[in-house]
Design a protein around this motif. Sequence first.
Motif, short mmCIF file in Angstrom:
data_model
loop_
_atom_site.label_atom_id
_atom_site.label_comp_id
_atom_site.label_asym_id
_atom_site.label_seq_id
_atom_site.Cartn_x
_atom_site.Cartn_y
_atom_site.Cartn_z
N UNK A 1 0.83 -1.21 0.00
CA UNK A 1 0.00 0.00 0.00
C UNK A 1 0.86 1.25 0.00
N UNK A 2 1.89 1.27 0.83
CA UNK A 2 2.76 2.44 0.90
C UNK A 2 3.52 2.65 -0.41
N UNK A 3 3.96 1.56 -1.01
CA UNK A 3 4.67 1.67 -2.29
C UNK A 3 3.74 2.27 -3.35
N UNK A 4 2.49 1.84 -3.38
CA UNK A 4 1.54 2.40 -4.35
C UNK A 4 1.32 3.89 -4.10
N UNK A 5 1.27 4.29 -2.83
CA UNK A 5 1.07 5.71 -2.51
C UNK A 5 2.29 6.54 -2.94
N UNK A 6 3.48 6.01 -2.72
CA UNK A 6 4.70 6.73 -3.12
C UNK A 6 4.78 6.81 -4.63
N UNK A 7 4.46 5.72 -5.30
CA UNK A 7 4.49 5.71 -6.76
C UNK A 7 3.51 6.75 -7.32
N UNK A 8 2.40 6.93 -6.65
CA UNK A 8 1.44 7.94 -7.08
C UNK A 8 2.02 9.34 -7.03
N UNK A 9 2.94 9.59 -6.09
CA UNK A 9 3.58 10.90 -5.98
C UNK A 9 4.59 11.08 -7.11
N UNK A 10 5.49 10.13 -7.27
CA UNK A 10 6.56 10.25 -8.26
C UNK A 10 6.04 10.21 -9.70
N UNK A 11 4.97 9.44 -9.94
CA UNK A 11 4.49 9.25 -11.31
C UNK A 11 3.34 10.17 -11.69
N UNK A 12 2.94 11.05 -10.80
CA UNK A 12 1.82 11.95 -11.09
C UNK A 12 2.15 12.83 -12.30
N UNK A 13 1.22 12.96 -13.25
CA UNK A 13 1.51 13.76 -14.46
C UNK A 13 1.56 15.26 -14.22
N UNK A 14 0.90 15.76 -13.17
CA UNK A 14 0.89 17.20 -12.91
C UNK A 14 1.31 17.46 -11.46
N UNK A 15 1.70 18.71 -11.20
CA UNK A 15 2.12 19.10 -9.85
C UNK A 15 0.96 18.99 -8.87
N UNK A 16 -0.24 19.37 -9.29
CA UNK A 16 -1.40 19.30 -8.40
C UNK A 16 -1.68 17.85 -7.99
N UNK A 17 -1.59 16.94 -8.95
CA UNK A 17 -1.83 15.53 -8.64
C UNK A 17 -0.74 14.98 -7.74
N UNK A 18 0.49 15.45 -7.92
CA UNK A 18 1.59 15.00 -7.06
C UNK A 18 1.36 15.46 -5.63
N UNK A 19 0.90 16.69 -5.43
CA UNK A 19 0.64 17.19 -4.09
C UNK A 19 -0.52 16.45 -3.44
#
Length: 351
Positions: free
Chosen positions: A223-241
């Motif tokens: 679960x934590x890996x998926x959450x971290x991957x969501x940060x690094x792989x987010x296409x936009x800055x807003x989605x990363x935040x």
Amino acid sequence: MLVRGGWYAREVRRSAIDHWQHLGTSTRRTAEVRRSWLGKQERWQVWRPLDPAPADVTACHLSASTVERWLDQAGQTAKAGVAEQLVGVASSGQVATDGLWARLGGGTKRVVLALVDTVTGVVWPPVVVAGEGTAAAWATLFTRAEQAGLIVRELRGLASDGATGLESSRRQALPWVSHQRCVFHLWRGLRGELANAAATAATAAAEVGKAAARRVAKQTRRTLIDLIRGVYDAPTEAEAQAALARLAAHALGQALADLVVLHLDAARYYRCGYNQGLGRASPEWLWRDFRLRSSHGRNHGTEQRLERAALLWAIHHNFEPAQARSERKRKYRHPGQAPLAIAGLPPGDSS
């Protein structure tokens, strides 16, 4: 065609150098294969077991030290031609750099630094330095690239594993260049905290049983890996935040979120239009072929010979076309094309 002052024809020298470069073998095996072909001995007897053994008078005695001398002579020629070697070669402005440590004679350690264009794959002439922790070491690399023809003021992005000396050099000499941190190295820095979070979850579930605790730890880590991957792989800055906020909101995610946010901007420069074409990983793949050479440089003996071998390897890399056919586990962005061809200067029949 014989070479003045030598026992062997030019074709033998060229084939030995090409064998070492293209096949990535040691100089010892290169000499063995050349002897087998020339004297119909050694490996030749394995290939053609029914052939009679050659007489001693016709035997070939090519040694690894001779091949090393030929390589070094070619390396001297390569070093003499570093100045303006790649003048006119187009640069994308997006580059990446990495270092490879080598153990030389007497236990001395040196590091080969290389700079590669992340769009074309052209490698600028490498340097050998004592270490990669100082700004002066990396300044040497960029100075040599500039001597070879790189227009430094046109650089826009730089990807690396985050060497402290490189960042110091960038701030001093290239402040306008975005420094992309290698995402794989950032992931590596999170391993300890991920292990701690999984251990905490397992301890909390220990009362249920060991098997259940292992399942909880595995699920928590996933679960934590998926959450971290969501940060690094987010296409936009807003989605990363937003992804970062979700990670911090997890019961065991705050410590990981604190680590991720430290280099979040540096992990996402490759998404900017200013850095189009910049990779998000350091070019460790660059050393895939060089690592096959003579036990990480140990057989080169000295710093000077290691550098000359690296310069020779860089020229070979720039001229060598990528494999035309993709493999099951490896794809080529520009199959059948050499880096120089991608940069707009196809080498043609040059060698």
